[in-house]
Motif scaffolding. Sequence first.
Motif, PDB file in Angstrom:
ATOM      1  N   MET A  72       0.832  -1.205   0.000  1.00  0.00           N
ATOM      2  CA  MET A  72       0.000   0.000   0.000  1.00  0.00           C
ATOM      3  C   MET A  72       0.872   1.262   0.000  1.00  0.00           C
ATOM      4  N   LEU A  73       1.941   1.245   0.780  1.00  0.00           N
ATOM      5  CA  LEU A  73       2.813   2.418   0.841  1.00  0.00           C
ATOM      6  C   LEU A  73       3.592   2.617  -0.453  1.00  0.00           C
ATOM      7  N   SER A  74       3.970   1.534  -1.114  1.00  0.00           N
ATOM      8  CA  SER A  74       4.678   1.700  -2.382  1.00  0.00           C
ATOM      9  C   SER A  74       3.744   2.287  -3.443  1.00  0.00           C
ATOM     10  N   THR A  75       2.484   1.873  -3.439  1.00  0.00           N
ATOM     11  CA  THR A  75       1.504   2.463  -4.352  1.00  0.00           C
ATOM     12  C   THR A  75       1.265   3.923  -4.000  1.00  0.00           C
ATOM     13  N   LEU A  76       1.204   4.216  -2.721  1.00  0.00           N
ATOM     14  CA  LEU A  76       0.999   5.593  -2.276  1.00  0.00           C
ATOM     15  C   LEU A  76       2.182   6.479  -2.658  1.00  0.00           C
ATOM     16  N   SER A  77       3.388   5.924  -2.614  1.00  0.00           N
ATOM     17  CA  SER A  77       4.575   6.726  -2.954  1.00  0.00           C
ATOM     18  C   SER A  77       4.605   7.089  -4.439  1.00  0.00           C
ATOM     19  N   THR A  78       4.025   6.248  -5.280  1.00  0.00           N
ATOM     20  CA  THR A  78       3.991   6.587  -6.707  1.00  0.00           C
ATOM     21  C   THR A  78       2.873   7.576  -7.030  1.00  0.00           C
ATOM     22  N   THR A  79       1.746   7.458  -6.325  1.00  0.00           N
ATOM     23  CA  THR A  79       0.626   8.346  -6.617  1.00  0.00           C
ATOM     24  C   THR A  79       0.709   9.670  -5.876  1.00  0.00           C
ATOM     25  N   MET A  80       1.218   9.642  -4.645  1.00  0.00           N
ATOM     26  CA  MET A  80       1.325  10.858  -3.826  1.00  0.00           C
ATOM     27  C   MET A  80       2.690  10.877  -3.141  1.00  0.00           C
ATOM     28  N   PRO A  81       3.742  11.254  -3.834  1.00  0.00           N
ATOM     29  CA  PRO A  81       5.083  11.148  -3.261  1.00  0.00           C
ATOM     30  C   PRO A  81       5.321  12.025  -2.026  1.00  0.00           C
ATOM     31  N   GLY A  82       4.577  13.079  -1.829  1.00  0.00           N
ATOM     32  CA  GLY A  82       4.797  13.948  -0.678  1.00  0.00           C
ATOM     33  C   GLY A  82       3.926  13.628   0.513  1.00  0.00           C
TER      34      GLY A  82
END
Length: 160
Positions: A61-71
């Motif tokens: 989930m965090l890796s997907t979040l880092s690509t969609t919302m890096p900040g």
Amino acid sequence: MDNFEEIKPELQEDAEVDALWITEDIRSYIYDAAKWTRFLSIVGFVLTAMFVMSAFSVGAMLSTLSTTMPGNPMLKLGSTVWTIIYLLFALLQFYPSFLLYKFSTSATKAVLFADQPSLGEAISKLKSFFKFWGILTIVIIALYILMIVLFVTTGGQAPA
């Protein structure tokens, strides 16, 4: 449930002074409560399993979040911290569900077989359930008070 014979003392001296009598109505209430607590405990176990599965998939989930919302600030904690948080929530969900399940099984046994020790165990588990939620409520209220005090003392400013 129909084969239980209600026993009342003939004379007051035959009975213990602090004895309680379980009437048919009370037995019915305990039996109904046992059914509902069994349902609630099963729902709690399902939610616990969902928390555990989420805990071990938080990295994805965090890796997907880092690509969609890096900040996103959630990324700063890391997957290990989020896994521990989810497992803590799972534990907080499991323990009261377990107590409700134990109450349900003991109360059902007590009502169906007129088993006094099972009724004592059931009430003990119910007491532990309410004690757990009481302590958790006190902790949450204390955290709210702490947050309000910190908000007031910092003037509503976020830490830099």
